[in-house]
Motif scaffolding. Sequence first.
Motif, short mmCIF file in Angstrom:
data_model
loop_
_atom_site.label_atom_id
_atom_site.label_comp_id
_atom_site.label_asym_id
_atom_site.label_seq_id
_atom_site.Cartn_x
_atom_site.Cartn_y
_atom_site.Cartn_z
N PRO A 90 -2.73 13.66 17.55
CA PRO A 90 -2.82 12.19 17.62
C PRO A 90 -3.90 11.60 16.74
N LEU A 91 -4.82 12.41 16.23
CA LEU A 91 -5.84 11.88 15.35
C LEU A 91 -5.28 11.50 13.99
N VAL A 92 -4.09 11.98 13.65
CA VAL A 92 -3.50 11.72 12.35
C VAL A 92 -2.84 10.35 12.30
N GLY A 93 -2.29 9.87 13.39
CA GLY A 93 -1.60 8.59 13.41
C GLY A 93 -0.67 8.49 14.60
N GLU A 94 -0.11 7.31 14.80
CA GLU A 94 0.70 7.06 15.99
C GLU A 94 2.17 7.37 15.75
N PHE A 95 2.46 8.63 15.47
CA PHE A 95 3.85 9.03 15.29
C PHE A 95 3.98 10.50 15.65
N ARG A 96 5.22 10.91 15.85
CA ARG A 96 5.53 12.29 16.23
C ARG A 96 6.31 12.94 15.10
N GLU A 106 6.19 3.17 -4.63
CA GLU A 106 5.14 2.60 -3.77
C GLU A 106 4.29 3.69 -3.11
N GLY A 107 4.86 4.85 -2.86
CA GLY A 107 4.09 5.94 -2.27
C GLY A 107 3.74 5.73 -0.81
N SER A 108 4.46 4.87 -0.11
CA SER A 108 4.19 4.65 1.31
C SER A 108 5.47 4.22 1.99
N LEU A 109 5.47 4.29 3.32
CA LEU A 109 6.62 3.91 4.11
C LEU A 109 6.13 3.37 5.45
N VAL A 110 6.67 2.23 5.86
CA VAL A 110 6.35 1.68 7.16
C VAL A 110 7.32 2.25 8.19
N LEU A 111 6.77 2.97 9.18
CA LEU A 111 7.58 3.52 10.26
C LEU A 111 7.72 2.46 11.35
N VAL A 117 10.69 12.50 12.15
CA VAL A 117 9.56 11.61 12.39
C VAL A 117 9.99 10.42 13.24
N ARG A 118 9.18 10.11 14.23
CA ARG A 118 9.43 8.93 15.08
C ARG A 118 8.09 8.26 15.36
N SER A 119 8.00 6.97 15.07
CA SER A 119 6.81 6.21 15.38
C SER A 119 6.78 5.89 16.87
N HIS A 120 5.57 5.65 17.40
CA HIS A 120 5.43 5.35 18.82
C HIS A 120 5.46 3.84 19.05
N ASP A 121 4.40 3.28 19.53
CA ASP A 121 4.43 1.92 20.03
C ASP A 121 4.18 0.85 18.98
N VAL A 122 3.63 1.22 17.85
CA VAL A 122 3.27 0.21 16.84
C VAL A 122 3.81 0.65 15.48
N PRO A 123 4.08 -0.31 14.57
CA PRO A 123 4.44 0.08 13.21
C PRO A 123 3.28 0.85 12.58
N PHE A 124 3.63 1.84 11.75
CA PHE A 124 2.59 2.68 11.15
C PHE A 124 2.94 2.95 9.69
N ILE A 125 1.97 2.76 8.82
CA ILE A 125 2.18 3.03 7.39
C ILE A 125 1.81 4.47 7.11
N ILE A 126 2.78 5.24 6.65
CA ILE A 126 2.54 6.62 6.27
C ILE A 126 2.49 6.70 4.76
N SER A 178 1.82 18.15 4.43
CA SER A 178 1.80 16.72 4.15
C SER A 178 3.19 16.22 3.80
N VAL A 179 3.36 14.90 3.80
CA VAL A 179 4.67 14.30 3.57
C VAL A 179 4.83 13.91 2.11
N ASP A 180 6.02 14.09 1.59
CA ASP A 180 6.34 13.75 0.20
C ASP A 180 7.11 12.43 0.16
N LEU A 181 6.47 11.41 -0.37
CA LEU A 181 7.12 10.10 -0.53
C LEU A 181 7.22 9.73 -2.00
#
Length: 368
Positions: free
Chosen positions: A281-287, A247-252, A314-323, A202-205
Amino acid sequence: MAAPKILPGIQPAEAILELEKAGVITTAVPFADDQVQPASLDLRLGRRAYRVRASFLPGLGRRVVERLEHVALHEIDLTQGAVLETGCVYIAEILEGLALPADLAASANPKSSTGRLDVFTRVIVDGSREFDIIDAGYTGPLYAEISPRTFPVLVRTGARLSQVRFRAGVSRLDDAALTALHSRESIVTSNAPSIQDGVAVSVDLSGFDSGGLIGYRAKRHTGLVDVDRIGAYAVRDFWEPLYGHGEGSLVLDPGQFYILASKEAVHVPPDYAAEMVPFDPLVGEFRVHYAGFFDPGFGHAGAGGAGSRAVLEVRSHDVPFIIEDGQIVGRLVYERMAARPRVLYGAGAGSNYQAQGLKLSKHFRMGE
């Protein structure tokens, strides 16, 4: 010279050296002193590269050079160094070739420093229908597909962007064996890790210092990075630090490249190797994580690695994504070694990322 006896599992450094002596690994230029890692071999760029119109796979029965005749735009001499531009695709010769026996296969991955520069790199071979996969029994040359995504890079003959592992038989641990290994060795710092086709990371924010630093976002339109220069560049010229502010989150943002780190410390015991599997891909729209190899001894206390985190590219794909802090972003699979390497990662093996927390590639001077 006859090929050495191949034991089941991932081949250690000592076996890789024997494979070279036996002609299974071919090269006109002797190995560099630090080219063989505990469970992998660094691959060196050759004398020529080609700017191509598009990425490709040669396909069954077809050679890479045959495809290059149709897709190459121009040839590049790497012997004096050459700049590879962002957004372009290149195919480069590799100094090493292979003559694999029928019981030995190989797979490739970008080196950690390559992934942290956002340089997309894959190995292709004659007749291949998959990137980075080299079937047992393959004989022929190797090529690197290179596509810088964020920073233009300066490369030359001998530069190392990729690495290859050699595998005999079925070496990957299933979930039951992975659960048993965790109970013995604590492969991640979690009392109840999620184990399903690998162990979850998991990611540490939450913040890595008193200022709440959670990661870095790459700047656009920077200078170039010479891949052979270590500690040559100031962080501020290439990276924007990111702070969590509780905040514990980040918009990619789509198209942006981020360096983050795992919440869990990762441990690869000496008799095993690990790899970050392709993003689910079930986790979200990012690599997450271009460079996936973790050598035996990564994070191992006996090799000075207690507390080592997995750095996440980490790289987001086609849409902004909140991690979110603690969100699962990838899984580590573990494989058995054919034998324990004499030198572990971090113990005199030229290791740059042992005991790491949130860390950029070795090219940047941290704190600047």
